[in-house]
Design a protein around this motif. Structure first.
Motif, short mmCIF file in Angstrom:
data_model
loop_
_atom_site.label_atom_id
_atom_site.label_comp_id
_atom_site.label_asym_id
_atom_site.label_seq_id
_atom_site.Cartn_x
_atom_site.Cartn_y
_atom_site.Cartn_z
N MET A 117 0.97 -1.55 -0.09
CA MET A 117 0.08 -0.25 -0.14
C MET A 117 1.03 1.49 -0.12
O MET A 117 1.45 1.31 0.68
CB MET A 117 -0.80 0.21 1.25
CG MET A 117 -1.98 -1.27 1.65
SD MET A 117 -3.26 -0.77 2.66
CE MET A 117 -3.42 -2.32 2.70
N GLN A 166 -0.95 7.24 1.24
CA GLN A 166 -2.74 7.74 0.89
C GLN A 166 -3.69 6.11 1.65
O GLN A 166 -4.36 6.61 2.39
CB GLN A 166 -3.01 7.77 -0.36
CG GLN A 166 -4.08 9.20 0.50
CD GLN A 166 -4.54 9.26 -1.76
OE1 GLN A 166 -3.50 9.22 -2.25
NE2 GLN A 166 -5.71 9.38 -1.80
N GLN A 167 -3.24 4.85 0.83
CA GLN A 167 -3.93 3.70 0.83
C GLN A 167 -3.65 3.50 2.75
O GLN A 167 -4.98 3.36 3.42
CB GLN A 167 -3.72 2.50 -0.06
CG GLN A 167 -3.51 3.08 -0.86
CD GLN A 167 -3.33 1.76 -1.74
OE1 GLN A 167 -2.04 1.34 -1.92
NE2 GLN A 167 -4.24 1.40 -3.32
N LEU A 186 -7.20 3.34 4.95
CA LEU A 186 -7.13 1.82 6.20
C LEU A 186 -7.09 1.81 7.63
O LEU A 186 -7.83 1.95 7.82
CB LEU A 186 -6.51 0.99 5.55
CG LEU A 186 -5.68 -0.54 6.32
CD1 LEU A 186 -7.53 -1.61 6.06
CD2 LEU A 186 -4.94 -1.32 5.66
N CYS A 224 -0.20 -3.40 5.82
CA CYS A 224 0.08 -2.61 4.31
C CYS A 224 0.46 -4.27 3.29
O CYS A 224 0.90 -3.71 2.30
CB CYS A 224 1.17 -1.72 4.81
SG CYS A 224 2.50 -2.09 4.59
N SER A 252 -3.89 -6.59 -0.02
CA SER A 252 -4.48 -5.68 -0.67
C SER A 252 -5.23 -4.60 0.16
O SER A 252 -5.78 -5.78 0.97
CB SER A 252 -4.77 -6.07 -1.88
OG SER A 252 -5.80 -7.71 -1.36
N VAL A 253 -5.33 -3.99 -0.59
CA VAL A 253 -6.32 -2.76 0.02
C VAL A 253 -8.33 -3.56 -0.32
O VAL A 253 -8.75 -3.29 1.21
CB VAL A 253 -6.79 -1.72 -0.42
CG1 VAL A 253 -8.08 -1.12 -0.07
CG2 VAL A 253 -5.01 -1.34 -0.26
N LYS A 307 -10.21 -4.05 3.76
CA LYS A 307 -11.57 -4.02 3.99
C LYS A 307 -12.43 -5.26 3.90
O LYS A 307 -13.62 -5.32 4.65
CB LYS A 307 -12.02 -3.06 2.33
CG LYS A 307 -11.58 -1.26 2.61
CD LYS A 307 -11.67 -1.42 1.24
CE LYS A 307 -10.93 0.22 1.99
NZ LYS A 307 -11.02 1.32 0.91
#
Length: 265
Positions: A6, A9-10, A14, A42, A45-46, A50
């Motif tokens: 990540m 920003q990600q 998160l 991190c 994957s986002v 999530k």
């Protein structure tokens, strides 16, 4: 190792999602704590993280903990549970079956093989489960992505079915599935086989005259098999058993090579 990483920003997004999840579960969380948890996650994957947070909101009773998130993140890596893994491992006993299995399944099967060869299937399953859970746990701790590979059986139609199913389940990429079928020179000989192959290649073809001749030869061979003597059938069963033993020995050899590579890492 995982290839996900990540950006800042990600990670910040998160951290905010972790705070929101904790709040939805009736818990107040310090932003610094959420940021630290986001940094620890991190490498994944986002979307996977999530999805894990969403699962926590529905499934976890009590306060949100890092272990709750990580458990669900790791479960999304594509490795089957121990029961499914055992079923896959047992399929490899049929020399006609094409089996798509992971490195951990192959290594665990090699560990359980002496017990299985002794005729103790219950003990073999226990040994397999123990080894499999240990290997999967280590792979996840190392952030190692799952590796599915194909163990080819003798039945051409089953090759099509196994490889097509693996591609549909996203265990192997469609490009690899196409390459497997091309390398194995697989030509489906039934309507079902052609339909399955069409899901991978996008083309469905009718048997060519040359292929029809081969099919006729196979049919003649099958009829001849029915006429052989009981002694010949016994010889064929012994040959099949020897071929199965050779295949299992190859699987064990491959598992040993995998273990050597793991130790060298």
């Amino acid at each position: 190792m995982n290839t996900f990483e990540m950006n800042d920003q990600q990670v910040a997004g998160l951290a905010a999602a972790i705070c929101a999840t904790a709040e939805a579960m009736g818990q107040e969380m310090n932003p610094g704590t959420a940021a630290m948890m986001a940094e620890d996650l991190c490498a994944y994957s986002v979307p996977v993280v999530k999805a894990a947070l969403k699962a926590c909101r529905f499934e976890v009773k009590g306060k949100l903990a890092m272990a709750d998130i990580l458990q669900r993140v790791q479960a999304a890596d594509g490795r089957p549970g121990k029961d499914e893994a055992w079923a896959i491992a047992m399929t490899s006993n049929d020399e006609f079956e094409t089996v798509v299995l992971t490195d951990e399944i192959q290594l665990a099967l090699a560990a359980a093989k002496p017990v299985l060869d002794a005729g103790d299937k219950v003990g073999a399953r226990m040994a397999f489960n123990s080894a499999y859970e240990r290997l999967v746990g280590q792979a996840r701790e190392d952030n190692k992505q799952v590796n599915w590979h194909v163990s080819v059986g003798f039945d051409a139609n089953r090759r099509v079915q196994a490889i097509s199913k693996a591609a549909q389940m996203q265990r192997i990429p469609q490009e690899r599935a196409q390459q497997y079928l091309a390398d194995l020179s697989v030509e489906p000989v039934t309507e079902d086989g052609r339909a399955l192959a069409g899901l991978i290649t996008g083309t469905v073809t009718r048997p060519a005259p040359k292929l029809r001749a081969k099919l006729a030869a196979v049919k003649d061979s099958m009829l001849a098999m029915r006429r052989v003597s009981a002694e010949k059938k016994t010889e064929l069963r012994i040959l099949a058993a020897n071929e199965l033993a050779d295949r299992r020995a190859l699987l064990v050899q491959q598992a040993e090579q995998l273990e050597v590579r793991r130790a060298a890492q």
